[in-house]
Design an enzyme around this catalytic site. Structure first.
Site, PDB file in Angstrom:
ATOM      1  N   HIS A 161       8.422   2.657   8.757  1.00  0.00           N
ATOM      2  CA  HIS A 161       8.180   1.741   9.878  1.00  0.00           C
ATOM      3  C   HIS A 161       7.038   2.295  10.727  1.00  0.00           C
ATOM      4  O   HIS A 161       7.008   3.490  11.011  1.00  0.00           O
ATOM      5  CB  HIS A 161       9.461   1.613  10.709  1.00  0.00           C
ATOM      6  CG  HIS A 161       9.327   0.665  11.863  1.00  0.00           C
ATOM      7  ND1 HIS A 161       9.449  -0.687  11.731  1.00  0.00           N
ATOM      8  CD2 HIS A 161       9.051   0.882  13.172  1.00  0.00           C
ATOM      9  CE1 HIS A 161       9.257  -1.270  12.905  1.00  0.00           C
ATOM     10  NE2 HIS A 161       9.016  -0.340  13.801  1.00  0.00           N
TER      11      HIS A 161
ATOM     12  N   LEU B 138      17.745  -6.931   4.195  1.00  0.00           N
ATOM     13  CA  LEU B 138      18.627  -6.801   3.035  1.00  0.00           C
ATOM     14  C   LEU B 138      20.064  -7.105   3.442  1.00  0.00           C
ATOM     15  O   LEU B 138      20.525  -6.692   4.509  1.00  0.00           O
ATOM     16  CB  LEU B 138      18.528  -5.380   2.477  1.00  0.00           C
ATOM     17  CG  LEU B 138      17.184  -5.051   1.818  1.00  0.00           C
ATOM     18  CD1 LEU B 138      17.033  -3.543   1.643  1.00  0.00           C
ATOM     19  CD2 LEU B 138      17.050  -5.758   0.470  1.00  0.00           C
TER      20      LEU B 138
ATOM     21  N   MET C 192       9.474  -7.597   3.443  1.00  0.00           N
ATOM     22  CA  MET C 192       9.593  -8.341   4.692  1.00  0.00           C
ATOM     23  C   MET C 192      10.877  -9.162   4.820  1.00  0.00           C
ATOM     24  O   MET C 192      10.927 -10.128   5.585  1.00  0.00           O
ATOM     25  CB  MET C 192       8.371  -9.265   4.852  1.00  0.00           C
ATOM     26  CG  MET C 192       7.042  -8.519   4.919  1.00  0.00           C
ATOM     27  SD  MET C 192       6.965  -7.304   6.287  1.00  0.00           S
ATOM     28  CE  MET C 192       6.730  -8.431   7.685  1.00  0.00           C
TER      29      MET C 192
ATOM     30  N   SER D  16       0.833  -1.207   0.000  1.00  0.00           N
ATOM     31  CA  SER D  16       0.000   0.000   0.000  1.00  0.00           C
ATOM     32  C   SER D  16       0.864   1.252   0.000  1.00  0.00           C
ATOM     33  O   SER D  16       0.449   2.290  -0.522  1.00  0.00           O
ATOM     34  CB  SER D  16      -0.975  -0.007   1.185  1.00  0.00           C
ATOM     35  OG  SER D  16      -0.335   0.356   2.379  1.00  0.00           O
TER      36      SER D  16
ATOM     37  N   GLU E  33      21.710  -2.172  10.372  1.00  0.00           N
ATOM     38  CA  GLU E  33      20.980  -2.639  11.547  1.00  0.00           C
ATOM     39  C   GLU E  33      19.478  -2.461  11.316  1.00  0.00           C
ATOM     40  O   GLU E  33      19.041  -1.498  10.688  1.00  0.00           O
ATOM     41  CB  GLU E  33      21.379  -1.833  12.786  1.00  0.00           C
ATOM     42  CG  GLU E  33      22.753  -2.156  13.311  1.00  0.00           C
ATOM     43  CD  GLU E  33      23.069  -1.314  14.545  1.00  0.00           C
ATOM     44  OE1 GLU E  33      22.307  -1.384  15.522  1.00  0.00           O
ATOM     45  OE2 GLU E  33      24.063  -0.577  14.515  1.00  0.00           O
ATOM     46  N   LEU E  34      18.697  -3.362  11.896  1.00  0.00           N
ATOM     47  CA  LEU E  34      17.236  -3.347  11.703  1.00  0.00           C
ATOM     48  C   LEU E  34      16.607  -2.060  12.235  1.00  0.00           C
ATOM     49  O   LEU E  34      16.796  -1.711  13.402  1.00  0.00           O
ATOM     50  CB  LEU E  34      16.635  -4.558  12.432  1.00  0.00           C
ATOM     51  CG  LEU E  34      15.099  -4.664  12.392  1.00  0.00           C
ATOM     52  CD1 LEU E  34      14.621  -4.987  10.994  1.00  0.00           C
ATOM     53  CD2 LEU E  34      14.614  -5.712  13.382  1.00  0.00           C
TER      54      LEU E  34
END
Lengths: 214, 214
Positions: free
Chosen positions: B119, B103, B100, B24, B153-154
């Protein structure tokens, strides 16, 4: 320890406010009471430092004050002395306002879910000291302030109210802290008013007002 | 891998959008381009899942699509295949939109400070999956969404833009997620437009626009 003299109706819920410095959030609560935005009375202002400037303002406003120095005492010993001063006031809420000491579990357990703190970030982000500086260094575009119930972990208890503040590109620590502080002054009085005069409960960690005013 | 056919001017900066599902936020970027709010073109939409619904919408809008399945590949092998697809488009920015997969560093290093993610929280609070549920369970009163540059890092790279969303007492995960998503759709296009068309630099972790539009 000063004597307690109050002419307010005992039906008006009393607050004890703990400060360590200028106590601008104590003044904001006091202003909100004078304005009629907060239906409460300040039963006493307690500082761990005798040179806290907020004590002067409290005396000017005719509010009882007490100094409970922490020097040379364990956290637990200090907590017992604080309790000796505060318990006789039977406060509806204990409000931390720039109180720079961690409270011992003995103190926190004496007022379960009745101790409030205000912190200059949107918790859980940026706990501890220099939250505004932490926010700037992280580079967030939105930060703010949080009123929360105090539990035995630092800046951790259930959140009562939060307000968002936008970070500007030109902000330094001082300009950001000033804008957050302006929101703190508004938010703290609103949160105390709501906790005192609206039914609420804690579900998990959520503070839920069953008849929310906003 | 589909062929790339575009009639847009090559002077308009191209985006590659990575999706895994309905995408979306890809559609929101595409809508903003059609509305003239975002001066860009979508050079390709890439999914790691061939059943991603966003691919159908991309094809309907005449946007090139590619599927790069991750199954059976190491993260690194998958990154190289993604690079094979994306590099020829020479995107100004790579936009993750509900992608999802983490990388691989090889991919991130190929587009330094040119990969964006969105996010559903005010980072650094509530990283990882189910950020809206985490926010509800923590009991925050303010959450929101964050557009950030992707580093290794996430949910960690420099923040480009954030929008605050108020949590209501009656909110459940679905209602809160829906309100955050509405903000995401607006914020992502604004952030991409700003990054593409305003000078900016990174100081420490702060993204500073030297000629901010707001």
């Amino acid at each position: 320890m000063s004597s307690v003299e109050t002419t307010e109706s005992p039906a008006v819920p009393g607050l004890c406010v703990l400060i360590s410095g200028r106590g601008s959030n104590f003044l904001a609560l006091s202003d909100a009471i004078l304005d009629g935005r907060l239906r409460a009375r300040i039963a006493c202002v307690v500082s761990n430092r005798e040179d806290a400037q907020g004590l002067i303002h409290a005396r000017e406003r005719g509010i009882a004050t007490a100094v409970v120095p922490h020097k040379g005492l364990t956290r637990s010993e200090h907590a017992l002395r604080l309790l000796d001063v505060i318990t006789p006031h039977a406060p509806a809420l204990v409000c931390l306002a720039g109180y720079m000491r961690l409270l011992a579990p003995e103190f926190i357990r004496a007022f379960p879910n009745r101790i409030l703190n205000i912190h200059p970030s949107l918790l859980p982000a940026f706990t501890g000291l220099d939250a505004q500086k932490q926010a700037l260094e992280y580079g967030v575009r939105v930060t703010g302030c949080t009123v929360h119930l105090v539990d035995e972990e630092l800046d951790h208890g259930p959140v009562v109210a939060q307000a968002a503040v936008t970070v500007q590109d030109a902000d330094d620590e001082a300009s950001l802290a000033a804008r957050i502080l302006a929101q703190e002054h508004k938010l703290y009085a609103e949160a105390v008013e709501k906790l005192l005069h609206h039914p609420w409960e804690i579900r998990g960690r959520r503070v839920i007002f069953s008849n929310p005013s906003h």
